[in-house]
Scaffold this motif. Structure first.
Motif, PDB file in Angstrom:
ATOM      1  N   GLY A 210       0.823  -1.198   0.000  1.00  0.00           N
ATOM      2  CA  GLY A 210       0.000   0.000   0.000  1.00  0.00           C
ATOM      3  C   GLY A 210       0.856   1.246   0.000  1.00  0.00           C
ATOM      4  O   GLY A 210       1.983   1.257  -0.470  1.00  0.00           O
ATOM      5  N   SER A 211       0.276   2.295   0.560  1.00  0.00           N
ATOM      6  CA  SER A 211       0.938   3.591   0.546  1.00  0.00           C
ATOM      7  C   SER A 211       1.913   3.696   1.718  1.00  0.00           C
ATOM      8  O   SER A 211       1.589   4.233   2.770  1.00  0.00           O
ATOM      9  N   ILE A 212       3.119   3.188   1.516  1.00  0.00           N
ATOM     10  CA  ILE A 212       4.118   3.115   2.584  1.00  0.00           C
ATOM     11  C   ILE A 212       5.288   4.033   2.272  1.00  0.00           C
ATOM     12  O   ILE A 212       5.905   3.904   1.225  1.00  0.00           O
ATOM     13  N   PHE A 213       5.582   4.936   3.197  1.00  0.00           N
ATOM     14  CA  PHE A 213       6.794   5.749   3.100  1.00  0.00           C
ATOM     15  C   PHE A 213       7.907   5.099   3.896  1.00  0.00           C
ATOM     16  O   PHE A 213       9.029   4.977   3.424  1.00  0.00           O
ATOM     17  N   ARG A 214       7.582   4.703   5.098  1.00  0.00           N
ATOM     18  CA  ARG A 214       8.573   4.051   5.942  1.00  0.00           C
ATOM     19  C   ARG A 214       7.872   3.179   6.978  1.00  0.00           C
ATOM     20  O   ARG A 214       6.878   3.585   7.552  1.00  0.00           O
ATOM     21  N   ILE A 215       8.402   1.987   7.203  1.00  0.00           N
ATOM     22  CA  ILE A 215       7.923   1.130   8.277  1.00  0.00           C
ATOM     23  C   ILE A 215       8.894   1.253   9.449  1.00  0.00           C
ATOM     24  O   ILE A 215      10.080   0.986   9.302  1.00  0.00           O
ATOM     25  N   ASN A 216       8.398   1.651  10.596  1.00  0.00           N
ATOM     26  CA  ASN A 216       9.238   1.798  11.781  1.00  0.00           C
ATOM     27  C   ASN A 216       9.406   0.477  12.523  1.00  0.00           C
ATOM     28  O   ASN A 216      10.464   0.200  13.089  1.00  0.00           O
ATOM     29  N   ALA A 217       8.346  -0.307  12.547  1.00  0.00           N
ATOM     30  CA  ALA A 217       8.401  -1.586  13.248  1.00  0.00           C
ATOM     31  C   ALA A 217       7.313  -2.510  12.741  1.00  0.00           C
ATOM     32  O   ALA A 217       6.242  -2.051  12.324  1.00  0.00           O
ATOM     33  N   MET A 218       7.620  -3.794  12.760  1.00  0.00           N
ATOM     34  CA  MET A 218       6.628  -4.815  12.463  1.00  0.00           C
ATOM     35  C   MET A 218       6.701  -5.860  13.562  1.00  0.00           C
ATOM     36  O   MET A 218       7.775  -6.114  14.128  1.00  0.00           O
ATOM     37  N   GLY A 219       5.565  -6.446  13.836  1.00  0.00           N
ATOM     38  CA  GLY A 219       5.564  -7.414  14.920  1.00  0.00           C
ATOM     39  C   GLY A 219       4.431  -8.403  14.828  1.00  0.00           C
ATOM     40  O   GLY A 219       3.571  -8.315  13.946  1.00  0.00           O
ATOM     41  N   TRP A 220       4.471  -9.335  15.744  1.00  0.00           N
ATOM     42  CA  TRP A 220       3.450 -10.370  15.858  1.00  0.00           C
ATOM     43  C   TRP A 220       2.847 -10.340  17.253  1.00  0.00           C
ATOM     44  O   TRP A 220       3.568 -10.221  18.246  1.00  0.00           O
TER      45      TRP A 220
ATOM     46  N   LEU B  18       1.869  -9.539  23.147  1.00  0.00           N
ATOM     47  CA  LEU B  18       3.014  -9.407  22.264  1.00  0.00           C
ATOM     48  C   LEU B  18       3.733 -10.747  22.140  1.00  0.00           C
ATOM     49  O   LEU B  18       4.008 -11.413  23.133  1.00  0.00           O
ATOM     50  N   VAL B  19       4.056 -11.108  20.902  1.00  0.00           N
ATOM     51  CA  VAL B  19       4.899 -12.270  20.656  1.00  0.00           C
ATOM     52  C   VAL B  19       6.318 -11.804  20.358  1.00  0.00           C
ATOM     53  O   VAL B  19       7.270 -12.202  21.021  1.00  0.00           O
ATOM     54  N   ALA B  20       6.457 -10.957  19.345  1.00  0.00           N
ATOM     55  CA  ALA B  20       7.781 -10.454  18.975  1.00  0.00           C
ATOM     56  C   ALA B  20       7.612  -9.219  18.105  1.00  0.00           C
ATOM     57  O   ALA B  20       6.612  -9.076  17.395  1.00  0.00           O
ATOM     58  N   ILE B  21       8.614  -8.354  18.162  1.00  0.00           N
ATOM     59  CA  ILE B  21       8.592  -7.143  17.373  1.00  0.00           C
ATOM     60  C   ILE B  21      10.002  -6.859  16.871  1.00  0.00           C
ATOM     61  O   ILE B  21      10.974  -7.187  17.555  1.00  0.00           O
ATOM     62  N   ILE B  22      10.111  -6.289  15.683  1.00  0.00           N
ATOM     63  CA  ILE B  22      11.399  -5.924  15.116  1.00  0.00           C
ATOM     64  C   ILE B  22      11.294  -4.525  14.532  1.00  0.00           C
ATOM     65  O   ILE B  22      10.322  -4.194  13.856  1.00  0.00           O
ATOM     66  N   THR B  23      12.290  -3.701  14.821  1.00  0.00           N
ATOM     67  CA  THR B  23      12.269  -2.324  14.357  1.00  0.00           C
ATOM     68  C   THR B  23      13.026  -2.189  13.032  1.00  0.00           C
ATOM     69  O   THR B  23      13.657  -3.140  12.551  1.00  0.00           O
ATOM     70  N   SER B  24      12.980  -0.987  12.491  1.00  0.00           N
ATOM     71  CA  SER B  24      13.657  -0.727  11.226  1.00  0.00           C
ATOM     72  C   SER B  24      15.172  -0.846  11.342  1.00  0.00           C
ATOM     73  O   SER B  24      15.863  -1.063  10.342  1.00  0.00           O
ATOM     74  N   THR B  25      15.683  -0.719  12.566  1.00  0.00           N
ATOM     75  CA  THR B  25      17.126  -0.850  12.787  1.00  0.00           C
ATOM     76  C   THR B  25      17.530  -2.289  13.093  1.00  0.00           C
ATOM     77  O   THR B  25      18.713  -2.564  13.275  1.00  0.00           O
ATOM     78  N   GLY B  26      16.542  -3.174  13.186  1.00  0.00           N
ATOM     79  CA  GLY B  26      16.841  -4.574  13.460  1.00  0.00           C
ATOM     80  C   GLY B  26      16.747  -4.974  14.917  1.00  0.00           C
ATOM     81  O   GLY B  26      16.966  -6.147  15.255  1.00  0.00           O
ATOM     82  N   SER B  27      16.423  -4.050  15.779  1.00  0.00           N
ATOM     83  CA  SER B  27      16.253  -4.389  17.190  1.00  0.00           C
ATOM     84  C   SER B  27      15.017  -5.259  17.369  1.00  0.00           C
ATOM     85  O   SER B  27      14.001  -5.045  16.714  1.00  0.00           O
ATOM     86  N   THR B  28      15.116  -6.224  18.263  1.00  0.00           N
ATOM     87  CA  THR B  28      14.011  -7.153  18.484  1.00  0.00           C
ATOM     88  C   THR B  28      13.620  -7.193  19.958  1.00  0.00           C
ATOM     89  O   THR B  28      14.420  -6.895  20.848  1.00  0.00           O
ATOM     90  N   ASN B  29      12.379  -7.584  20.173  1.00  0.00           N
ATOM     91  CA  ASN B  29      11.880  -7.765  21.526  1.00  0.00           C
ATOM     92  C   ASN B  29      10.887  -8.921  21.493  1.00  0.00           C
ATOM     93  O   ASN B  29      10.101  -9.039  20.544  1.00  0.00           O
ATOM     94  N   TYR B  30      10.951  -9.776  22.503  1.00  0.00           N
ATOM     95  CA  TYR B  30      10.106 -10.956  22.538  1.00  0.00           C
ATOM     96  C   TYR B  30       9.287 -11.023  23.822  1.00  0.00           C
ATOM     97  O   TYR B  30       9.733 -10.572  24.884  1.00  0.00           O
TER      98      TYR B  30
END
Length: 124
Positions: free
Chosen positions: A26-36, A47-59
């Motif tokens: 869709g109309s995406i300029f930038r994704i800051n984070a995606m997660g499950w 929250l299961v897990a999340i990853i940011t645009s810099t590659g940082s993760t959290n579970y």
């Protein structure tokens, strides 16, 4: 608008593995984070897990050491590799993405989108 399409859910035996995928479009300029996130019957979404645009993760505590989140930024896609699955992992898994949509030079509207969910059932 930003759409998320999940795939990869299904039935798996305890101790097995499964990989979920989620593609944003869709109309995406930038994704800051995606997660499950996941929601089991009668329970709140967690929250299961999340990853940011810099590659940082959290579970989430319950999946640490068993699940791995990764991303393909070029494809706006996030993956969740699930291993050593337990019956308590049974839930509907939802993909989430937040970032900025395409706008003008001076303003890009924020978005926070959810997928439709994919069922993961861990059972013998």
């Amino acid at each position: 608008q930003v759409q998320l399409v999940e795939s990869g859910g299904g039935l798996v035996q305890p101790g097995g593995s499964l990989r979920l995928s989620c593609a944003a479009s869709g109309s995406i300029f930038r994704i800051n984070a995606m997660g499950w996130y996941r929601q089991a019957p009668g329970k709140e979404r967690e929250l299961v897990a999340i990853i940011t645009s810099t590659g940082s993760t959290n579970y989430g505590d319950s999946v640490k050491g068993r699940f791995t989140i990764s991303r393909d930024s070029a494809k706006n896609t996030v993956y969740l590799q699930m291993s050593s699955l337990k019956s308590e992992d049974t839930a509907v898994y939802y993909c989430n993405a937040e970032g900025l949509g395409r706008g003008t030079y001076f303003y890009q509207p924020p978005f926070d989108s959810w997928g439709q969910g994919t069922q993961v059932t861990v059972s013998a």
